[in-house]
Design a protein around this motif. Structure first.
Motif, PDB file in Angstrom:
ATOM      1  N   LEU A   1       9.085 -10.805  53.915  1.00 27.39           N
ATOM      2  CA  LEU A   1       9.940 -12.007  54.014  1.00 27.39           C
ATOM      3  C   LEU A   1      10.455 -12.191  55.435  1.00 27.39           C
ATOM      4  O   LEU A   1      11.056 -13.209  55.765  1.00 27.39           O
ATOM      5  CB  LEU A   1      11.129 -11.900  53.050  1.00 27.39           C
ATOM      6  N   ASN A   2      10.245 -11.179  56.252  1.00 29.52           N
ATOM      7  CA  ASN A   2      10.726 -11.190  57.630  1.00 29.52           C
ATOM      8  C   ASN A   2       9.695 -11.764  58.611  1.00 29.52           C
ATOM      9  O   ASN A   2       9.890 -11.674  59.825  1.00 29.52           O
ATOM     10  CB  ASN A   2      11.071  -9.753  58.036  1.00 29.52           C
ATOM     11  N   LEU A   3       8.621 -12.372  58.100  1.00 27.76           N
ATOM     12  CA  LEU A   3       7.636 -12.944  59.023  1.00 27.76           C
ATOM     13  C   LEU A   3       8.331 -13.863  60.034  1.00 27.76           C
ATOM     14  O   LEU A   3       9.106 -14.752  59.652  1.00 27.76           O
ATOM     15  CB  LEU A   3       6.579 -13.752  58.247  1.00 27.76           C
ATOM     16  N   GLY A   4       8.064 -13.637  61.302  1.00 27.64           N
ATOM     17  CA  GLY A   4       8.633 -14.479  62.363  1.00 27.64           C
ATOM     18  C   GLY A   4      10.051 -14.108  62.748  1.00 27.64           C
ATOM     19  O   GLY A   4      10.589 -14.605  63.734  1.00 27.64           O
ATOM     20  N   HIS A   5      10.669 -13.203  61.969  1.00 28.24           N
ATOM     21  CA  HIS A   5      12.087 -12.912  62.189  1.00 28.24           C
ATOM     22  C   HIS A   5      12.339 -11.934  63.340  1.00 28.24           C
ATOM     23  O   HIS A   5      13.400 -11.960  63.939  1.00 28.24           O
ATOM     24  CB  HIS A   5      12.737 -12.387  60.903  1.00 28.24           C
ATOM     25  N   THR A   6      11.386 -11.064  63.620  1.00 25.14           N
ATOM     26  CA  THR A   6      11.616 -10.105  64.716  1.00 25.14           C
ATOM     27  C   THR A   6      11.713 -10.863  66.036  1.00 25.14           C
ATOM     28  O   THR A   6      12.635 -10.653  66.831  1.00 25.14           O
ATOM     29  CB  THR A   6      10.482  -9.057  64.751  1.00 25.14           C
ATOM     30  N   PHE A   7      10.770 -11.779  66.239  1.00 26.36           N
ATOM     31  CA  PHE A   7      10.836 -12.625  67.437  1.00 26.36           C
ATOM     32  C   PHE A   7      12.009 -13.610  67.302  1.00 26.36           C
ATOM     33  O   PHE A   7      12.738 -13.863  68.250  1.00 26.36           O
ATOM     34  CB  PHE A   7       9.525 -13.403  67.623  1.00 26.36           C
TER      35      PHE A   7
END
Ligand SMILES: O=C(O)C(=O)C[C@@H](O)[C@H](O)[C@H](O)COP(=O)(O)O
Length: 355
Positions: free
Chosen positions: A167-173
């Motif tokens: 669910l964290n896709l794209g969230h680190t960036f």
């Protein structure tokens, strides 16, 4: 932290007790903050999510992640604490501005990318309807998003096995962008949109997906007026500094959410650092790309944990605006699971579990 103290102060002044219930009426920040306050006040009181932004409806109000930001990292202080109910009144979404709607659409598109190729294709085909806030289109998108999220959360409520981390896709960036730019400068969904393109580009560089797929992802986000590039002012070192505090770091190693294909995300530490650096550097050079404008919708959802064993009960109350947007119909969808997540089933809704 100040806002958290204010809530706790009021709880004390009003002499609330363990039978008191807090209501989180607002967007993601309010929901996360109130949920966190509820989880620590008197060692835990019930709370109800009443999300009033599209993003909160499809994402933050569902799943029980609560928390507040730290200057060095997003959501770094928090807890897993399920709301007793999530109630959505579609009419509150009507007043949202176009940026807020776009931010919610970013998370809707995310569900297609991480676990439902068909839903991603549906988003591509219906992006104009989403942007135009067509009630039926939005209703379906919200239902499907909530189903996706609930299914993933049911498999790994505390993000311990790694399943929930998709669910964290794209969230680190994205979290790095939000923190570096100052919380609130970029909306969460905007940062996630740019972050998902960065994750897609990294996936391409590692040979998982091709260029056409990256362009498809960019195109649908662009069509929703979302940013598909990070802020030009952000240096590679800044990204790395914030990414180092990501909650997916284990023993100093950052795990990233990447795309194996549209509809399948993976969480992996199996990448070389140079590819990560090259990816970030590429976006420093790539032409800035944003897009236009947007709008809004309706529904409701209730993840609840019962005392005995692993139970999740999700109630999705959908309020559907009629064609003229004057009258509102309502229908209730109930999802129930007892025991094992694989038995999590909508009882009277479309049955499309995430793959
Ligand atoms: O619910 C989750 O799990 C998510 O990762 C959903 C995200 O869209 C959401 O923004 C979440 O709050 C991020 O959590 P974090 O653990 O990365 O702070």
């Amino acid at each position: 932290m100040e806002s958290l103290n204010t809530i706790i102060d009021i709880c004390m002044q009003k002499r609330l007790d363990r039978k008191s219930t807090l209501f989180a009426l607002g967007g993601g920040v309010i929901g996360d903050l109130t949920g966190f306050a509820a989880s620590i006040f008197a060692r835990g009181v019930p709370y109800v999510q009443v999300p009033t932004t599209l993003l909160a409806v499809v994402d933050s109000a569902v799943g029980g992640k609560t928390g507040i930001n730290h200057p060095l990292g997003k959501n770094m202080v928090g807890s897993f604490y399920q709301p007793h109910a999530v109630i959505v009144d579609a009419s509150t979404l009507k007043t949202l501005d176009t940026r807020q709607i776009a931010a919610g659409i970013a998370e809707i598109i995310k569900y297609g990318l991480i676990c439902d190729e068909e839903f991603f294709a549906w988003c591509e085909a219906n992006i104009a309807g989403l942007v135009a806030r067509d009630p039926t289109t939005l209703q379906y998108a919200m239902e499907r998003s909530c189903q996706c999220k609930a299914t993933v959360v049911a498999m790994d409520e505390r993000e311990s096995s790694g399943v929930r981390a998709i669910l964290n896709l794209g969230h680190t960036f994205g979290h790095a962008i939000e923190a570096a730019m100052g919380y609130g400068t970029w909306l969460h969904g905007e940062a996630v949109a740019a972050g998902m393109v960065m994750a897609a580009e990294m996936s391409r560089r590692l040979g998982y997906i091709d260029d056409t797929t990256v362009r498809r992802i960019e195109a649908v986000l662009c069509a929703a007026a979302l940013p598909v590039r990070p802020p030009p002012s952000m240096q590679v070192e800044t990204f790395l500094t914030y990414m180092a505090t990501d909650k997916k770091v284990e023993r100093g190693v950052l795990r990233l959410v990447l795309l194996e294909r549209i509809g399948k995300a993976i969480v992996t530490a199996n990448y070389d650092r140079q590819t990560l650096l090259d990816t970030i550097q590429y976006f420093r050079q790539a032409l800035p790309r944003t897009a236009g404008k947007l709008r809004e919708a309706s529904c409701a959802l209730t993840p609840e944990r019962f005392r005995k064993g692993w139970f999740i009960k999700v109630m999705l109350i959908g309020a559907i605006l009629d064609k003229e947007n004057r009258e509102r119909g309502a229908r209730m969808l109930t999802y129930q699971s007892s025991g094992h997540p694989s038995r999590f089933q909508p009882t009277n809704a479309r049955q499309q579990p995430c793959a």
